[in-house]
Motif scaffolding. Structure first.
Motif, short mmCIF file in Angstrom:
data_model
loop_
_atom_site.label_atom_id
_atom_site.label_comp_id
_atom_site.label_asym_id
_atom_site.label_seq_id
_atom_site.Cartn_x
_atom_site.Cartn_y
_atom_site.Cartn_z
N MET A 1 0.83 -1.20 0.00
CA MET A 1 0.00 0.00 0.00
C MET A 1 0.87 1.26 0.00
N ILE A 2 1.82 1.33 0.90
CA ILE A 2 2.70 2.50 0.97
C ILE A 2 3.53 2.62 -0.31
N THR A 3 3.96 1.51 -0.86
CA THR A 3 4.76 1.53 -2.08
C THR A 3 3.96 2.14 -3.23
N GLY A 4 2.69 1.82 -3.33
CA GLY A 4 1.84 2.38 -4.38
C GLY A 4 1.68 3.89 -4.25
N ILE A 5 1.56 4.36 -3.02
CA ILE A 5 1.44 5.80 -2.78
C ILE A 5 2.72 6.51 -3.18
N VAL A 6 3.86 5.91 -2.83
CA VAL A 6 5.15 6.51 -3.17
C VAL A 6 5.34 6.54 -4.68
N ILE A 7 5.00 5.46 -5.36
CA ILE A 7 5.13 5.40 -6.81
C ILE A 7 4.22 6.45 -7.47
N TRP A 8 2.98 6.58 -6.99
CA TRP A 8 2.06 7.58 -7.55
C TRP A 8 2.60 8.99 -7.31
N GLY A 9 3.14 9.25 -6.13
CA GLY A 9 3.70 10.56 -5.83
C GLY A 9 4.88 10.90 -6.73
N LEU A 10 5.78 9.94 -6.93
CA LEU A 10 6.92 10.16 -7.81
C LEU A 10 6.46 10.38 -9.26
N ALA A 11 5.50 9.59 -9.69
CA ALA A 11 4.96 9.75 -11.05
C ALA A 11 4.32 11.13 -11.21
N ALA A 12 3.62 11.59 -10.19
CA ALA A 12 2.98 12.91 -10.25
C ALA A 12 4.01 14.02 -10.36
N MET A 13 5.09 13.94 -9.59
CA MET A 13 6.12 14.98 -9.64
C MET A 13 6.86 14.97 -10.98
N VAL A 14 7.19 13.80 -11.47
CA VAL A 14 7.88 13.70 -12.75
C VAL A 14 6.97 14.18 -13.89
N ALA A 15 5.70 13.79 -13.86
CA ALA A 15 4.76 14.21 -14.90
C ALA A 15 4.57 15.72 -14.88
N ALA A 16 4.51 16.34 -13.70
CA ALA A 16 4.35 17.79 -13.61
C ALA A 16 5.57 18.50 -14.19
N SER A 31 1.65 26.54 -16.36
CA SER A 31 1.16 26.33 -15.00
C SER A 31 -0.12 25.49 -14.99
N PHE A 32 -0.98 25.69 -15.97
CA PHE A 32 -2.19 24.88 -16.10
C PHE A 32 -1.85 23.41 -16.30
N TRP A 33 -0.93 23.14 -17.23
CA TRP A 33 -0.58 21.76 -17.55
C TRP A 33 0.22 21.10 -16.44
N MET A 34 1.06 21.87 -15.76
CA MET A 34 1.81 21.30 -14.63
C MET A 34 0.85 20.87 -13.52
N ALA A 35 -0.14 21.72 -13.23
CA ALA A 35 -1.10 21.41 -12.16
C ALA A 35 -1.92 20.17 -12.50
N TRP A 36 -2.44 20.11 -13.73
CA TRP A 36 -3.26 18.96 -14.11
C TRP A 36 -2.44 17.68 -14.19
N SER A 37 -1.20 17.80 -14.65
CA SER A 37 -0.36 16.61 -14.73
C SER A 37 0.06 16.13 -13.36
N PHE A 38 0.16 17.03 -12.39
CA PHE A 38 0.47 16.62 -11.03
C PHE A 38 -0.72 15.88 -10.42
N ALA A 43 -2.49 12.99 -17.85
CA ALA A 43 -2.79 14.19 -18.65
C ALA A 43 -1.59 14.60 -19.49
N LEU A 44 -0.39 14.19 -19.09
CA LEU A 44 0.81 14.49 -19.86
C LEU A 44 0.72 13.88 -21.27
N PHE A 45 0.15 12.70 -21.40
CA PHE A 45 0.01 12.06 -22.71
C PHE A 45 -0.90 12.88 -23.63
N TRP A 46 -1.96 13.45 -23.06
CA TRP A 46 -2.87 14.29 -23.82
C TRP A 46 -2.13 15.52 -24.33
N LEU A 47 -1.31 16.14 -23.47
CA LEU A 47 -0.53 17.31 -23.87
C LEU A 47 0.44 16.98 -25.00
#
Length: 76
Positions: A1-16, A31-38, A43-47
């Motif tokens: 469970m904790i590992t999934g949260i950490v992976i999602w957090g890292l993915a969110a920061m890298v995507a932003a 700023s719009f795209w960074m916020a949505w990608s975070f 959403a990064l794929f859409w961009l």
């Protein structure tokens, strides 16, 4: 469970961060795209699939400019 949260957090920061670079390259509001990608990293794929916008990069007005626009009808 904790590992999934950490992976999602890292993915969110890298995507932003990547969204900021890609949005700047494609003349989009970074700023719009960074916020949505975070918040939603896919959403990064859409961009990436969006075409490059022609013309100057969009500019957000400063807080002073927004304040002047909102209060221009008020007596001083």
């Amino acid at each position: 469970m904790i590992t999934g949260i950490v992976i999602w957090g890292l993915a969110a920061m890298v995507a932003a961060a990547l969204a900021g670079f890609v949005a700047g390259w494609k003349n989009r509001d970074y700023s719009f795209w960074m916020a949505w990608s975070f918040l939603f990293p896919p959403a990064l794929f859409w961009l990436v699939l969006m075409p490059k916008k022609q013309g100057p990069r969009p500019r957000r007005p400063s807080l002073d400019e927004l304040d002047r626009m909102e209060n221009r009808d008020l007596p001083h």
